[in-house]
Design a protein around this motif. Structure first.
Motif, PDB file in Angstrom:
ATOM      1  N   ARG A  86      -5.683   9.657   3.942  1.00  0.00           N
ATOM      2  CA  ARG A  86      -5.204   8.528   4.744  1.00  0.00           C
ATOM      3  C   ARG A  86      -3.986   8.912   5.291  1.00  0.00           C
ATOM      4  N   ARG A  87      -3.506   8.700   6.641  1.00  0.00           N
ATOM      5  CA  ARG A  87      -2.229   8.960   7.222  1.00  0.00           C
ATOM      6  C   ARG A  87      -2.004   7.815   7.831  1.00  0.00           C
ATOM      7  N   HIS A 129      -5.566  13.806  12.620  1.00  0.00           N
ATOM      8  CA  HIS A 129      -6.107  15.123  11.530  1.00  0.00           C
ATOM      9  C   HIS A 129      -6.630  16.244  12.691  1.00  0.00           C
ATOM     10  N   ARG A 130      -5.444  16.430  13.747  1.00  0.00           N
ATOM     11  CA  ARG A 130      -5.975  17.531  14.719  1.00  0.00           C
ATOM     12  C   ARG A 130      -5.448  18.917  14.052  1.00  0.00           C
ATOM     13  N   VAL A 131      -4.289  18.696  13.092  1.00  0.00           N
ATOM     14  CA  VAL A 131      -3.545  19.786  12.558  1.00  0.00           C
ATOM     15  C   VAL A 131      -3.294  19.357  11.048  1.00  0.00           C
ATOM     16  N   ALA A 132      -3.599  20.248  10.042  1.00  0.00           N
ATOM     17  CA  ALA A 132      -3.218  19.987   8.864  1.00  0.00           C
ATOM     18  C   ALA A 132      -1.671  20.036   8.579  1.00  0.00           C
ATOM     19  N   THR A 133      -0.900  20.662   9.046  1.00  0.00           N
ATOM     20  CA  THR A 133       0.592  20.648   8.457  1.00  0.00           C
ATOM     21  C   THR A 133       1.420  19.882   9.386  1.00  0.00           C
ATOM     22  N   TYR A 156       6.412   8.537   8.334  1.00  0.00           N
ATOM     23  CA  TYR A 156       4.954   9.007   8.437  1.00  0.00           C
ATOM     24  C   TYR A 156       4.743   9.169   7.061  1.00  0.00           C
ATOM     25  N   TYR A 157       3.519   8.648   6.311  1.00  0.00           N
ATOM     26  CA  TYR A 157       2.925   8.660   5.193  1.00  0.00           C
ATOM     27  C   TYR A 157       1.668   9.078   5.071  1.00  0.00           C
ATOM     28  N   GLN A 158       1.296   9.741   3.745  1.00  0.00           N
ATOM     29  CA  GLN A 158      -0.179  10.041   3.764  1.00  0.00           C
ATOM     30  C   GLN A 158      -0.475   9.697   2.114  1.00  0.00           C
ATOM     31  N   GLY A 159      -1.854   9.416   1.840  1.00  0.00           N
ATOM     32  CA  GLY A 159      -2.213   9.094   0.424  1.00  0.00           C
ATOM     33  C   GLY A 159      -3.609   8.298   0.596  1.00  0.00           C
ATOM     34  N   HIS A 212       0.780  -1.152  -0.176  1.00  0.00           N
ATOM     35  CA  HIS A 212       0.072  -0.054  -0.061  1.00  0.00           C
ATOM     36  C   HIS A 212       1.071   1.208   0.037  1.00  0.00           C
ATOM     37  N   THR A 213       1.836   1.281   0.770  1.00  0.00           N
ATOM     38  CA  THR A 213       2.712   2.488   0.768  1.00  0.00           C
ATOM     39  C   THR A 213       3.466   2.809  -0.610  1.00  0.00           C
ATOM     40  N   TRP A 214       3.631   1.473  -1.123  1.00  0.00           N
ATOM     41  CA  TRP A 214       4.481   1.716  -2.462  1.00  0.00           C
ATOM     42  C   TRP A 214       3.706   2.213  -3.666  1.00  0.00           C
ATOM     43  N   ARG A 215       2.307   1.761  -3.506  1.00  0.00           N
ATOM     44  CA  ARG A 215       1.341   2.270  -4.576  1.00  0.00           C
ATOM     45  C   ARG A 215       0.831   3.702  -4.266  1.00  0.00           C
ATOM     46  N   ARG A 216       0.497   3.974  -3.010  1.00  0.00           N
ATOM     47  CA  ARG A 216      -0.278   5.261  -2.879  1.00  0.00           C
ATOM     48  C   ARG A 216       0.657   6.058  -1.838  1.00  0.00           C
ATOM     49  N   GLY A 217       1.499   5.782  -1.134  1.00  0.00           N
ATOM     50  CA  GLY A 217       2.143   6.558  -0.164  1.00  0.00           C
ATOM     51  C   GLY A 217       3.040   7.609  -0.517  1.00  0.00           C
ATOM     52  N   LYS A 218       3.139   8.796   0.082  1.00  0.00           N
ATOM     53  CA  LYS A 218       3.752   9.944  -0.247  1.00  0.00           C
ATOM     54  C   LYS A 218       4.700   9.953   1.400  1.00  0.00           C
ATOM     55  N   LYS A 219       5.786   9.981   1.414  1.00  0.00           N
ATOM     56  CA  LYS A 219       6.473  10.207   2.616  1.00  0.00           C
ATOM     57  C   LYS A 219       6.378  11.605   2.895  1.00  0.00           C
ATOM     58  N   VAL A 220       5.963  11.920   4.249  1.00  0.00           N
ATOM     59  CA  VAL A 220       5.687  13.051   4.813  1.00  0.00           C
ATOM     60  C   VAL A 220       6.774  13.337   5.422  1.00  0.00           C
ATOM     61  N   GLY A 221       7.561  12.865   6.355  1.00  0.00           N
ATOM     62  CA  GLY A 221       8.590  13.187   7.152  1.00  0.00           C
ATOM     63  C   GLY A 221       8.968  11.970   8.207  1.00  0.00           C
TER      64      GLY A 221
END
Length: 132
Positions: A51-52, A75-79, A39-42, A22-31
């Motif tokens: 999704r995070r 999802h308490r903060v956006a950044t 941490y990933y989102q996508g 799932h991380t390979w297909r949809r994940g974008k590394k955030v930090g």
């Protein structure tokens, strides 16, 4: 080969094969945090939000997520903290692993597992006796 077997048979150690795919297909590394958790989102979750998720560095221990990342994950903060200069408040304590089930687990005064012994009973308690 050892990592493959660990990912195939354990869910508590790093990531499973499903998470890796799932991380390979949809994940974008955030930090990444100080503990090495990544941490990933996508994609979208059931509520339509982005999704995070986190891939733990070692054992999957939810209490090892720092407060700034915890707020972002829920999802308490956006950044994410990686994109801002997040600093912990003075009242935020450093991470301590969950010690439940270990000899160093928290045992309050009065616990049967505590070495301190139970407090003496005062006179304000009457034990229930059947038929009394």
């Amino acid at each position: 080969m050892k990592n493959f077997l660990l990912q195939f048979f354990t869910w508590w150690n790093g990531q499973t094969l499903g998470t890796r795919f799932h991380t390979w297909r949809r994940g974008k590394k955030v930090g990444e945090d100080a503990f090495g958790n990544v941490y990933y989102q996508g994609g979208k979750d059931s509520e339509g939000r982005t999704r995070r998720w986190v891939i733990y560095n070692g054992v999957a221990e939810a209490s090892s997520i720092p407060p700034g990342w915890h707020g972002w994950m829920h999802h308490r903060v956006a950044t994410p903290p990686a994109e801002e200069n997040y600093t912990a408040h003075e009242w935020e304590l450093p991470h301590q692993p969950n010690l439940t089930g270990s000899p160093r687990a928290y045992r309050p005064r009065g616990s049967v597992l505590s070495t301190a012994g139970r407090p003496r009973v005062t006179g304000d308690y009457d034990a229930w006796t059947p038929g009394k």
